[in-house]
Motif scaffolding. Structure first.
Motif, PDB file in Angstrom:
ATOM      1  N   ALA A 196       8.860 107.001   6.908  1.00 18.45           N
ATOM      2  CA  ALA A 196       9.635 107.397   5.760  1.00 18.45           C
ATOM      3  C   ALA A 196      10.543 105.974   5.738  1.00 18.45           C
ATOM      4  N   VAL A 197      10.627 105.204   6.807  1.00 20.55           N
ATOM      5  CA  VAL A 197      11.279 103.886   6.737  1.00 20.55           C
ATOM      6  C   VAL A 197      10.255 102.934   7.367  1.00 20.55           C
ATOM      7  N   ALA A 198       9.918 101.742   6.473  1.00 22.18           N
ATOM      8  CA  ALA A 198       8.961 100.733   7.289  1.00 22.18           C
ATOM      9  C   ALA A 198       9.564  99.383   7.347  1.00 22.18           C
ATOM     10  N   ASP A 199       9.952  98.961   8.378  1.00 18.72           N
ATOM     11  CA  ASP A 199      10.147  97.693   8.692  1.00 18.72           C
ATOM     12  C   ASP A 199      11.282  97.150   7.662  1.00 18.72           C
ATOM     13  N   LEU A 200      12.378  97.731   7.889  1.00 16.94           N
ATOM     14  CA  LEU A 200      13.547  97.478   6.866  1.00 16.94           C
ATOM     15  C   LEU A 200      14.615  96.564   7.546  1.00 16.94           C
ATOM     16  N   ASN A 201      14.931  95.508   6.916  1.00 20.50           N
ATOM     17  CA  ASN A 201      16.118  94.841   7.241  1.00 20.50           C
ATOM     18  C   ASN A 201      17.149  94.747   6.238  1.00 20.50           C
ATOM     19  N   LEU A 202      18.213  94.852   6.660  1.00 18.25           N
ATOM     20  CA  LEU A 202      19.678  94.689   5.703  1.00 18.25           C
ATOM     21  C   LEU A 202      20.765  94.202   6.526  1.00 18.25           C
ATOM     22  N   THR A 203      21.614  93.402   5.901  1.00 16.21           N
ATOM     23  CA  THR A 203      23.012  93.230   6.557  1.00 16.21           C
ATOM     24  C   THR A 203      24.065  93.399   5.598  1.00 16.21           C
ATOM     25  N   LEU A 204      24.873  93.951   6.225  1.00 16.96           N
ATOM     26  CA  LEU A 204      26.257  94.343   5.396  1.00 16.96           C
ATOM     27  C   LEU A 204      27.375  93.821   5.864  1.00 16.96           C
ATOM     28  N   ARG A 205      27.955  92.977   4.620  1.00 23.83           N
ATOM     29  CA  ARG A 205      29.383  92.332   5.354  1.00 23.83           C
ATOM     30  C   ARG A 205      30.693  93.055   5.022  1.00 23.83           C
ATOM     31  N   GLN A 206      31.650  92.478   5.891  1.00 24.52           N
ATOM     32  CA  GLN A 206      33.079  93.184   5.389  1.00 24.52           C
ATOM     33  C   GLN A 206      33.372  93.112   3.852  1.00 24.52           C
ATOM     34  N   LYS A 207      33.839  94.190   3.259  1.00 21.02           N
ATOM     35  CA  LYS A 207      34.210  94.199   1.762  1.00 21.02           C
ATOM     36  C   LYS A 207      33.108  94.352   0.813  1.00 21.02           C
ATOM     37  N   GLU A 208      31.837  94.291   1.388  1.00 17.46           N
ATOM     38  CA  GLU A 208      30.660  94.278   0.598  1.00 17.46           C
ATOM     39  C   GLU A 208      30.373  95.810   0.341  1.00 17.46           C
ATOM     40  N   ILE A 209      29.674  95.907  -1.082  1.00 22.89           N
ATOM     41  CA  ILE A 209      29.145  97.351  -1.246  1.00 22.89           C
ATOM     42  C   ILE A 209      27.832  96.805  -1.670  1.00 22.89           C
ATOM     43  N   LEU A 210      26.872  97.663  -0.793  1.00 21.25           N
ATOM     44  CA  LEU A 210      25.526  97.291  -0.710  1.00 21.25           C
ATOM     45  C   LEU A 210      24.830  98.447  -1.240  1.00 21.25           C
ATOM     46  N   GLY A 211      24.033  98.417  -2.281  1.00 22.50           N
ATOM     47  CA  GLY A 211      23.572  99.523  -2.803  1.00 22.50           C
ATOM     48  C   GLY A 211      22.180  99.784  -2.382  1.00 22.50           C
ATOM     49  N   VAL A 212      21.692 100.825  -2.018  1.00 22.47           N
ATOM     50  CA  VAL A 212      20.196 101.222  -1.723  1.00 22.47           C
ATOM     51  C   VAL A 212      19.909 101.927  -2.815  1.00 22.47           C
ATOM     52  N   VAL A 213      18.924 101.664  -3.693  1.00 27.42           N
ATOM     53  CA  VAL A 213      18.364 102.436  -4.686  1.00 27.42           C
ATOM     54  C   VAL A 213      17.276 102.871  -4.732  1.00 27.42           C
ATOM     55  N   LEU A 238      22.226 110.151  12.972  1.00 27.95           N
ATOM     56  CA  LEU A 238      21.612 111.739  12.592  1.00 27.95           C
ATOM     57  C   LEU A 238      20.502 111.720  12.863  1.00 27.95           C
ATOM     58  N   GLU A 239      19.688 110.594  12.738  1.00 22.90           N
ATOM     59  CA  GLU A 239      18.137 110.641  13.083  1.00 22.90           C
ATOM     60  C   GLU A 239      17.989 109.290  14.019  1.00 22.90           C
ATOM     61  N   GLU A 240      17.112 109.544  15.069  1.00 16.64           N
ATOM     62  CA  GLU A 240      16.925 108.493  15.923  1.00 16.64           C
ATOM     63  C   GLU A 240      15.561 107.539  15.341  1.00 16.64           C
ATOM     64  N   PRO A 241      15.948 106.363  15.210  1.00 13.89           N
ATOM     65  CA  PRO A 241      14.828 105.499  14.578  1.00 13.89           C
ATOM     66  C   PRO A 241      13.441 105.388  15.531  1.00 13.89           C
ATOM     67  N   THR A 242      12.579 105.203  14.856  1.00 15.90           N
ATOM     68  CA  THR A 242      11.220 104.901  15.834  1.00 15.90           C
ATOM     69  C   THR A 242      11.231 103.623  16.423  1.00 15.90           C
ATOM     70  N   SER A 243      11.682 102.429  15.842  1.00 14.80           N
ATOM     71  CA  SER A 243      11.965 101.593  16.208  1.00 14.80           C
ATOM     72  C   SER A 243      13.060 100.576  15.470  1.00 14.80           C
ATOM     73  N   GLY A 244      13.174  99.536  16.051  1.00 15.42           N
ATOM     74  CA  GLY A 244      14.333  98.598  15.108  1.00 15.42           C
ATOM     75  C   GLY A 244      15.589  98.550  15.895  1.00 15.42           C
ATOM     76  N   ASP A 245      16.304  97.694  15.537  1.00 11.31           N
ATOM     77  CA  ASP A 245      17.762  97.493  15.886  1.00 11.31           C
ATOM     78  C   ASP A 245      18.810  97.546  14.884  1.00 11.31           C
ATOM     79  N   ILE A 246      19.828  98.430  15.356  1.00 12.06           N
ATOM     80  CA  ILE A 246      20.929  98.738  14.623  1.00 12.06           C
ATOM     81  C   ILE A 246      21.965  97.974  15.249  1.00 12.06           C
ATOM     82  N   THR A 247      22.779  97.030  14.526  1.00 13.01           N
ATOM     83  CA  THR A 247      24.000  96.386  15.205  1.00 13.01           C
ATOM     84  C   THR A 247      25.259  96.733  14.418  1.00 13.01           C
ATOM     85  N   ILE A 248      26.025  97.341  15.078  1.00 14.93           N
ATOM     86  CA  ILE A 248      27.456  97.744  14.513  1.00 14.93           C
ATOM     87  C   ILE A 248      28.502  96.817  14.938  1.00 14.93           C
ATOM     88  N   CYS A 249      29.296  95.897  14.120  1.00 23.34           N
ATOM     89  CA  CYS A 249      30.331  95.256  14.466  1.00 23.34           C
ATOM     90  C   CYS A 249      29.760  94.251  15.856  1.00 23.34           C
TER      91      CYS A 249
END
Lengths: 313, 546
Positions: free
Chosen positions: B306-323, B340-351
């Protein structure tokens, strides 16, 4: 389709094993020593020990369990503590009336309740609908023994159309057999007709609100065609479920009905065996009922896939 | 009879002063004095926001209004020279599908799920013709071919759930047009479809219309679709016709303020240049993978990436669109990020805190930094709980005293433009737009650093959509929250996003500042999406072609 059926059949096996073990354990854990009952009040300790030994009751519990499982597989459910007759034979002798009663009740229920439900849903809020709903409340609230005696009073005593009680196997002629079956079947069907008619009605009403019913209307289909061809099959899954549950719960109804109409079936055998603490017979009957229940569920699950092509486990 | 449909010959359908009211109760009419007509080969678009009465009008023509709820109280509906409002039910049944037919909004539910689609198409022939079984089958297969469904034999024997949304809508079109009716009513037939599928279905309807010279009554809320397909336009509001005119007049110089507002609310496809942001990173996702396994009996499990090797960064005040289109994996990304879903692999960093490898208690603390706004405001608020209680639930779970939380809820209500009295009401007392404001306020209760908005304005009317978008824009300025904005709508993305990630089949195909991605798309896939956007040749804000 076939792999699914195979999978469902295989998955029923462990359930059956668990059921067998639970039944075995339940009866061993209940108080009351069958040897003491069998021997009567005046028996000496020595006599009791002898009876226990002959029945295998003195063996360790696990050995008893192993013997029990082994015997089930080979179709041996033991012998009655009281009469010494093999349990399988007792069941075979008594299964006829119960089967006739059950099959009759289910057939009458399906033939009466489903059309009732369809008519009620098709005339939602109309007076036919109200009559069906009123009948269904009546069917729910009147207990089987009341319905049974009322039916006997009118049809047998007042009108004299049908025999009061008893059973004749079909081998002694179809007419006497059916004659004695009519009232018990009617008495027992009441509740199930009420239940199935209600579920049919409500499932169809729900389906009638779906978008594809609107599509059918937009095609110019008649109301009758919409009900029978589009709504009924889509409403089938809950209806089949409730009929399955109904068949399973027939066992309780059978006990009462057989007593009221004096039918020599399995329901009465249950009562007799329990009162006499006849362990092998009780075990055998519970096992039979449980396996029937599992089998019905199996059939219901397979029927789902027949009615709804989306269901594939 | 006066031929007042101009070049289109005598009208196929004439609606005169149609009024539809509730059967019970004396509330105001749902549709009032509506008049229009459609000629052969003509496309009349009925546009309006939800509750404008456009669908009720369509259902009145077909005689498909819900029984004992709505009924036409006055007016005339002439199909040819027959007044449908006075036709007996039996006559209406004969006319449906034969002389007038309908295509519905929701292709996923419009077909009977337990019957093969071939049989469902054949039913029309069975009901309205004397064709034999073999002839019916033959005609159905021809029709499946006509609507460009591949392998008609296979489609004929398929059940609806085995077909995609676009394919199902083609089947519905088969049902509607197999008897070559004079009138086709299409009630938002492409609203539930992806843009590229939408374009194909619109082309198909046009093609069939030309082939059969059908009068098409096309109901839509989408001005882009109107710009692409309409000959004439009826604008409706609150059950009344606001304006009827040819398309050019409506789009260039609408005479009514409401029409003007409706058209100018359509966001432009071309984003305005925005200043790049150099704020702190609040969310970073590295190498995210999510595969779903489908277990099969006695066979090896099949995998869907469903998701393959996705990288993104979101900054403060930014609106990042995923279309991306449906099935592109954009919602799965959102669900992985909020946990709500457990990723199969990869890192998610919040603050600065990594979500993977954190213990569940720590994760709970991290969750407060990330909140979500869902697509359907009608279903994302508990209907049996007052708004105030829904609002404070998150805060009190994290230990804020009830009164303090209520205080914050009151502030937020004002921030999203609602009164504090709203806290004491139930969700059903609010409109869709108001509910979405409440959902946004609720998401802000925990002062999150990241807000994930999954199709948060898709269920809203354009005018309301514009207000909610403005609100989101204002909120990120005032609170500094970074917004991950998931949408299928390129116009909405262009209107609000600083940067845009385009997803297809689980992968990012293109990303960058909005003005680059949408202004000068480089990848073929992005260009295709852009090409398919309805009304892309029209600049709605300035009432002129692009």
């Amino acid at each position: 389709m076939l792999p699914y059926v195979l999978k469902r059949v295989l998955s029923a096996v462990p359930v059956m094993i668990i059921v067998a073990v639970v039944i075995f354990a339940l009866l061993r854990l209940t108080p009351g020593d069958p040897a003491a009952i069998l021997a009567g009040n005046d028996a000496t300790g020595e006599q009791l020990a002898q009876i226990r030994e002959s029945l295998g009751l003195d063996e360790p519990i696990l050995v008893q369990l192993a013997t029990w499982c082994k015997n089930i597989i080979s179709g041996d459910l033991g012998v009655s503590l009281l009469s010494g007759v093999p349990v399988t034979k007792m069941i075979a002798d008594r299964v006829g009336p119960t089967l006739a009663l059950a099959v009759g009740t289910i057939s009458v229920t399906i033939l009466v309740a489903i059309p009732m439900g369809i008519v009620a849903a098709g005339r939602l809020g109309g007076y036919l609908d109200r009559i069906v709903m009123a009948l269904s409340v009546l069917g729910f609230s009147v207990p089987i023994f009341v319905t049974g005696y009322v039916l006997i009073y009118f049809f047998s005593l007042k009108l004299g159309w049908l025999p009061v009680q008893g059973y004749r196997p079909p081998s002694e002629g179809l007419f006497p057999f059916l004659q004695r079956l009519v009232l018990p079947v009617l008495a027992l069907s009441g509740v199930y007709i009420a239940l199935v008619a209600r579920i049919t009605r409500s499932s169809i009403i729900e389906v009638l609100g779906e978008d594809y019913i609107r599509t059918a209307r937009a095609k110019g289909a008649t109301g009758r065609r919409i009900l029978l061809r589009h709504a009924l099959r889509n409403a089938a899954v809950p209806i089949v479920t409730i009929i399955g549950i109904g068949i399973a719960s027939l066992i309780t109804g059978v006990v009462v009905t057989e007593s009221v109409f004096n039918l020599p079936g399995l329901g009465r055998l249950v009562v007799e065996a329990v009162l006499a603490r006849d362990y092998p017979v009780i075990q055998g009957l519970i096992l039979l009922f449980s396996f029937t229940y599992i089998l019905i569920n199996l059939v219901v699950d397979i029927l789902y896939t027949v009615f709804d092509p989306r269901i594939r486990y | 009879m006066i031929d007042d449909a101009g070049t289109y010959g005598s009208p196929v359908i004439r609606v005169r002063d149609l009024t539809v009211g509730l059967t019970h109760g004396d509330q105001k009419n749902v549709v009032e004095n509506v008049s229009f007509e459609v000629g052969p080969g003509e496309t009349l678009c009925v546009v309006g926001e939800s509750g404008s009465g456009k669908s009720v009008t369509a259902f009145s023509i077909m005689g498909l209004l819900q029984k004992n709820a709505l009924e036409p109280t006055s007016g005339e509906v002439f199909l040819g020279d027959e007044n449908l409002l006075q036709a007996r039910p039996e006559r209406m049944r004969q006319l449906r599908s034969a002389r007038m037919s309908m295509v519905f909004q929701e292709p996923m539910t419009a077909l009977n799920p337990v019957e093969k689609v071939g049989k469902q198409i054949e039913e029309v022939l069975l009901l309205h013709s004397k064709m034999g079984a073999a002839a019916r089958r033959q005609r159905t297969l021809e029709m499946l071919d006509t609507v460009h469904l591949p392998d008609p034999q296979r489609i004929y024997d398929s059940f609806p759930h085995q077909l995609s949304g676009g394919q199902r809508q083609r089947v519905v079109i088969c049902i509607a047009l197999i008897l070559e009716p004079d009138l086709l009513i299409a009630d938002e037939p492409t609203t539930a479809l992806d843009v590229t599928t939408q374009q194909q279905i619109l082309t198909l309807i046009r093609e069939m219309q030309e082939r059969q010279n059908t009068a098409v009554l096309f109901i839509t809320h989408d001005m882009g679709v109107v710009a692409d397909i309409a000959d004439r336009v009826v604008v409706m509001r609150d059950g009344n016709v606001v304006e009827v005119a040819d398309k050019e007049t409506i789009l260039r110089s609408p005479s009514h303020d409401y029409t003007r507002m409706l058209i100018s609310s359509v966001p432009s496809l071309v984003p305005e240049p925005r200043q790049p942001l150099h704020t702190e990173t609040v969310l970073s996702v590295a190498g995210l993978n999510k595969t779903f396994q489908k277990k099969r009996f006695l066979r090896s499990a099949s995998e869907i990436q469903a998701v393959a090797d996705l990288n993104l960064t979101l900054r403060q005040k930014e609106i990042l669109g995923v279309v991306g289109q449906s099935g592109s994996g954009k919602s799965t990304v959102a669900r992985c990020i909020v946990g709500l879903e457990e990723p199969t692999s990869g890192d998610i960093t919040i603050c600065g805190d990594r979500l993977q490898g954190a213990r569940s208690a720590e994760r709970r603390q991290m969750r407060r930094h990330i909140q979500m706004v869902f697509q359907d405001p009608y279903r994302s608020l508990n209907p049996r709980v007052k708004v105030g209680r829904s609002m404070v639930e998150g805060s009190t779970n994290f230990g804020t005293p009830h009164d303090a939380a209520m205080g914050r809820a009151e502030e937020l209500m004002e921030l999203v433009g609602l009164s504090t009295a709203a806290l004491d009401r139930y969700p059903h007392q609010f409109s869709g737009g108001q509910r979405q404001r409440i959902c946004i306020a609720r998401a802000l209760m925990l002062e999150p650093a990241v807000l994930v908005a999954d199709e948060a304005v898709s269920a809203l009317d354009v005018s309301v959509q514009e207000q909610v978008l403005e609100l989101l824009d204002e909120i990120r300025e005032r609170t500094g929250v970074g917004i991950l904005f998931i949408t299928h709508d390129l116009r909405v993305a262009a209107r609000i996003c600083d940067s845009i990630f385009v997803m297809n089949q689980g992968r990012i195909v293109e990303h960058g500042p909005a003005e680059h991605v949408l202004g000068r798309p480089e990848e073929e896939y992005t260009q295709k999406l852009f090409e398919a956007a309805p009304g892309r040749h029209w600049d709605f804000r300035n009432f002129c072609p692009v």
